[in-house]
Design a protein around this motif. Structure first.
Motif, PDB file in Angstrom:
ATOM      1  N   VAL A 162       0.831  -1.207   0.000  1.00  0.00           N
ATOM      2  CA  VAL A 162       0.000   0.000   0.000  1.00  0.00           C
ATOM      3  C   VAL A 162       0.861   1.250   0.000  1.00  0.00           C
ATOM      4  O   VAL A 162       0.627   2.204  -0.755  1.00  0.00           O
ATOM      5  N   GLY A 163       1.901   1.278   0.840  1.00  0.00           N
ATOM      6  CA  GLY A 163       2.747   2.465   0.940  1.00  0.00           C
ATOM      7  C   GLY A 163       3.489   2.774  -0.336  1.00  0.00           C
ATOM      8  O   GLY A 163       3.473   3.911  -0.826  1.00  0.00           O
ATOM      9  N   SER A 164       4.145   1.760  -0.921  1.00  0.00           N
ATOM     10  CA  SER A 164       4.952   2.008  -2.112  1.00  0.00           C
ATOM     11  C   SER A 164       4.099   2.354  -3.320  1.00  0.00           C
ATOM     12  O   SER A 164       4.432   3.255  -4.113  1.00  0.00           O
ATOM     13  N   MET A 165       2.953   1.686  -3.490  1.00  0.00           N
ATOM     14  CA  MET A 165       2.104   1.976  -4.641  1.00  0.00           C
ATOM     15  C   MET A 165       1.386   3.312  -4.479  1.00  0.00           C
ATOM     16  O   MET A 165       1.196   4.048  -5.458  1.00  0.00           O
ATOM     17  N   THR A 166       0.985   3.645  -3.254  1.00  0.00           N
ATOM     18  CA  THR A 166       0.419   4.975  -3.023  1.00  0.00           C
ATOM     19  C   THR A 166       1.462   6.040  -3.325  1.00  0.00           C
ATOM     20  O   THR A 166       1.156   7.077  -3.925  1.00  0.00           O
ATOM     21  N   GLY A 167       2.699   5.783  -2.920  1.00  0.00           N
ATOM     22  CA  GLY A 167       3.773   6.720  -3.233  1.00  0.00           C
ATOM     23  C   GLY A 167       3.994   6.863  -4.723  1.00  0.00           C
ATOM     24  O   GLY A 167       4.256   7.972  -5.220  1.00  0.00           O
ATOM     25  N   PRO A 302       4.681   8.231   1.686  1.00  0.00           N
ATOM     26  CA  PRO A 302       3.800   7.083   1.917  1.00  0.00           C
ATOM     27  C   PRO A 302       4.552   5.815   2.322  1.00  0.00           C
ATOM     28  O   PRO A 302       4.041   5.025   3.137  1.00  0.00           O
ATOM     29  N   ARG A 303       5.733   5.601   1.771  1.00  0.00           N
ATOM     30  CA  ARG A 303       6.509   4.402   2.137  1.00  0.00           C
ATOM     31  C   ARG A 303       6.923   4.465   3.601  1.00  0.00           C
ATOM     32  O   ARG A 303       6.875   3.460   4.319  1.00  0.00           O
ATOM     33  N   VAL A 304       7.350   5.643   4.044  1.00  0.00           N
ATOM     34  CA  VAL A 304       7.734   5.804   5.451  1.00  0.00           C
ATOM     35  C   VAL A 304       6.503   5.680   6.344  1.00  0.00           C
ATOM     36  O   VAL A 304       6.528   4.996   7.381  1.00  0.00           O
ATOM     37  N   ALA A 305       5.407   6.326   5.945  1.00  0.00           N
ATOM     38  CA  ALA A 305       4.193   6.303   6.762  1.00  0.00           C
ATOM     39  C   ALA A 305       3.643   4.894   6.927  1.00  0.00           C
ATOM     40  O   ALA A 305       3.136   4.535   7.995  1.00  0.00           O
ATOM     41  N   ALA A 306       3.739   4.070   5.878  1.00  0.00           N
ATOM     42  CA  ALA A 306       3.197   2.713   5.934  1.00  0.00           C
ATOM     43  C   ALA A 306       3.975   1.832   6.906  1.00  0.00           C
ATOM     44  O   ALA A 306       3.450   0.820   7.376  1.00  0.00           O
ATOM     45  N   ARG A 307       5.206   2.207   7.214  1.00  0.00           N
ATOM     46  CA  ARG A 307       6.018   1.418   8.145  1.00  0.00           C
ATOM     47  C   ARG A 307       5.825   1.860   9.597  1.00  0.00           C
ATOM     48  O   ARG A 307       6.367   1.238  10.496  1.00  0.00           O
ATOM     49  N   MET A 308       5.097   2.941   9.816  1.00  0.00           N
ATOM     50  CA  MET A 308       4.906   3.475  11.157  1.00  0.00           C
ATOM     51  C   MET A 308       3.526   3.087  11.678  1.00  0.00           C
ATOM     52  O   MET A 308       2.554   3.054  10.929  1.00  0.00           O
ATOM     53  N   ILE A 346       6.924  21.204   0.623  1.00  0.00           N
ATOM     54  CA  ILE A 346       7.001  20.077   1.560  1.00  0.00           C
ATOM     55  C   ILE A 346       5.687  19.945   2.327  1.00  0.00           C
ATOM     56  O   ILE A 346       5.152  18.843   2.504  1.00  0.00           O
ATOM     57  N   SER A 347       5.155  21.079   2.793  1.00  0.00           N
ATOM     58  CA  SER A 347       3.908  21.050   3.549  1.00  0.00           C
ATOM     59  C   SER A 347       2.760  20.481   2.726  1.00  0.00           C
ATOM     60  O   SER A 347       1.890  19.770   3.261  1.00  0.00           O
ATOM     61  N   ASN A 348       2.741  20.761   1.428  1.00  0.00           N
ATOM     62  CA  ASN A 348       1.664  20.262   0.569  1.00  0.00           C
ATOM     63  C   ASN A 348       1.677  18.745   0.417  1.00  0.00           C
ATOM     64  O   ASN A 348       0.716  18.172  -0.103  1.00  0.00           O
ATOM     65  N   CYS A 349       2.740  18.094   0.862  1.00  0.00           N
ATOM     66  CA  CYS A 349       2.804  16.633   0.784  1.00  0.00           C
ATOM     67  C   CYS A 349       1.936  15.972   1.852  1.00  0.00           C
ATOM     68  O   CYS A 349       1.984  14.749   2.025  1.00  0.00           O
ATOM     69  N   ALA A 350       1.144  16.765   2.556  1.00  0.00           N
ATOM     70  CA  ALA A 350       0.104  16.173   3.407  1.00  0.00           C
ATOM     71  C   ALA A 350      -0.910  15.419   2.571  1.00  0.00           C
ATOM     72  O   ALA A 350      -1.600  14.523   3.082  1.00  0.00           O
ATOM     73  N   PHE A 351      -1.024  15.750   1.290  1.00  0.00           N
ATOM     74  CA  PHE A 351      -1.995  15.055   0.426  1.00  0.00           C
ATOM     75  C   PHE A 351      -1.657  13.575   0.253  1.00  0.00           C
ATOM     76  O   PHE A 351      -2.499  12.711   0.523  1.00  0.00           O
ATOM     77  N   PRO A 352      -0.445  13.202  -0.202  1.00  0.00           N
ATOM     78  CA  PRO A 352      -0.155  11.760  -0.286  1.00  0.00           C
ATOM     79  C   PRO A 352      -0.185  11.072   1.061  1.00  0.00           C
ATOM     80  O   PRO A 352      -0.508   9.882   1.140  1.00  0.00           O
ATOM     81  N   LEU A 353       0.128  11.797   2.126  1.00  0.00           N
ATOM     82  CA  LEU A 353       0.021  11.193   3.455  1.00  0.00           C
ATOM     83  C   LEU A 353      -1.430  10.860   3.772  1.00  0.00           C
ATOM     84  O   LEU A 353      -1.735   9.782   4.306  1.00  0.00           O
TER      85      LEU A 353
END
Length: 431
Positions: A162-167, A302-308, A346-353
């Motif tokens: 999920v993390g890598s493909m979302t990324g 997303p890859r980092v978030a999926a591991r947390m 950087i702040s706008n990357c809240a969207f993929p998160l």
């Protein structure tokens, strides 16, 4: 979920470990899931689809002045036009779950690409403001249903990635956004300066995104993207009452507040820089830089978030970057313009998160469909007043101090809602 079942079966049922050898020899080969070719095709479809989820909006922003002059559009109508995308995303996004249940997510995304292509072809050719708005709404309808179903397709076809493909598709979405912002004007100039050609050229990219989904439609009867008879015969899970989930509401508010910040940035940041003495060309490049920051970070975050287990620390980091960027715009908009553009990017990357958390906050594919539709539709409704309010404050205050203060103030509840949405729980537990 059907696409995650790998238990070998015969025509009469599941083989037991002690079944006779003859029975084993006659049994069909074990089902091992989608073929690598099919998964590659889905991945290509995701990337091409994501590339088309913003050019219809950012290409229009780059040529808005020319469109206004060409259609004799009033300033108030142009202001309404900037609020049409989130409104369409909210209204049409609600339709996505029902359409996905009836036709399958892949078929609906394919239809969405057809709608985007048709809208982009029609709107430069049709005369009058009403026709232009209607054709834009057609393209935005296709974007809306695809927005909602992208996390669903990732969850069904790539449940362990999920993390890598979302990324991957978030990176493609950011690339399409920045590409349209950066090259629409040069392309228009190269094609004789016609804004109609500059807007219509993006239909070519949208048409290309239709192609990967067509083989999947032909294979629908056996596709893992569709529930089969065995799944239909199983007892149905209780209907999710998503409005009872605090996590769903927190995620919807987080999505809406980050969308508010993104649309304010896309709509007003170049004007902030221009009013501070930055040239129009440089202001456009600064916006492109802000959008381009999402290309690498949308793949990494997303890859980092999926591991947390919880995503709160990422939310706080992105919010801190946004607050610093707004402080810079307030204190020294031209002196540190490049730094503020990077920080806001950087702040706008809240969207993929937010998209990643949609896939993580539900256990089932059906849950992801409901959560994605609820969070995105409610979130886009929340985001509608933001850009309009900034414009009103700018007009009545005579400067950017009050609007920038509003942008910074909205970042605080965004961080709070993001921390709540990032807790390690699912909507099934709460609803």
């Amino acid at each position: 979920m059907r696409d995650e079942e790998t238990t070998p079966q015969t025509a009469t049922g599941t083989l037991s470990p002690g079944a006779p050898a003859a029975t084993r020899a006659a049994a069909p080969a074990p089902r091992t899931g989608p073929s690598p070719w099919t998964l590659r095709l889905v991945a290509i479809g995701l990337v091409l689809t994501a590339l088309n989820l913003r050019p219809a909006i950012t290409s229009l922003g780059a040529l808005l002045e020319e469109v206004r002059d060409g259609l004799h559009m009033s300033g108030s109508v142009a202001g309404v036009l900037t609020s049409v995308p989130p409104l369409c995303f909210a209204v049409f996004g609600v339709m996505a779950p029902r359409l996905a249940r009836r036709f399958g997510p892949g078929a609906v995304v394919c239809a969405g690409m057809v709608a985007i292509t048709a809208g982009l072809v029609i709107r430069p050719l049709i005369g009058g403001t009403a026709g232009f708005l209607a054709a834009s709404a057609l393209a935005l309808m296709g974007i809306a249903v695809s927005n909602v179903l992208m996390p669903v397709i990732v969850k069904r076809w790539f449940p362990d990635r999920v993390g890598s493909m979302t990324g991957l598709y978030s990176m493609a979405l950011a690339l399409g956004t920045s590409l349209a912002a950066a090259v629409t004007v040069p392309l228009t100039d190269a094609m004789g300066g016609s804004w109609k050609a500059g807007l219509g050229i993006w239909a070519v990219l949208a048409a290309a995104a239709i192609l990967p989904w067509l083989p999947l439609l032909r294979a629908r009867a056996t596709a893992h993207d569709e529930p089969g008879p065995a799944a239909a015969a199983q007892p149905q899970a209780p209907e999710l009452r998503i409005t009872r989930s605090r996590t769903a509401w927190a995620l919807a508010c987080f999505f809406g507040l980050q969308a508010t910040a993104a649309y304010i940035t896309m709509g007003w940041m170049p004007q902030i820089f221009r009013d501070a003495g930055v040239s129009a060309g440089t202001a456009g490049v600064l916006l492109a830089v802000t959008m381009a920051m999402g290309v690498p970070l949308a793949f990494v975050i997303p890859r980092v978030a999926a591991r947390m287990r919880t995503q709160g620390p990422i939310v706080v980091f992105l919010g801190a970057c946004g607050l610093t960027g707004y402080a810079g715009l307030y204190l020294a908009p031209s002196g540190g313009a490049w730094a503020w553009a990077l920080l806001l990017g950087i702040s706008n990357c809240a969207f993929p998160l937010a998209l990643t958390m949609i896939g993580m906050r539900a256990r089932s594919g059906a849950g992801v469909v409901r959560l994605s539709a609820f969070a995105q539709s409610t979130g886009y409704l929340i985001s509608i007043p933001g850009p309009l309010l900034v414009g009103v404050l700018y007009q009545h205050s005579g400067g950017w101090g009050v609007p920038i203060a509003l942008m910074a103030a909205l970042m605080v509840p965004q961080m709070v809602m993001g921390v709540l949405a990032g807790r390690d729980r699912t909507i099934e537990d709460e609803s």
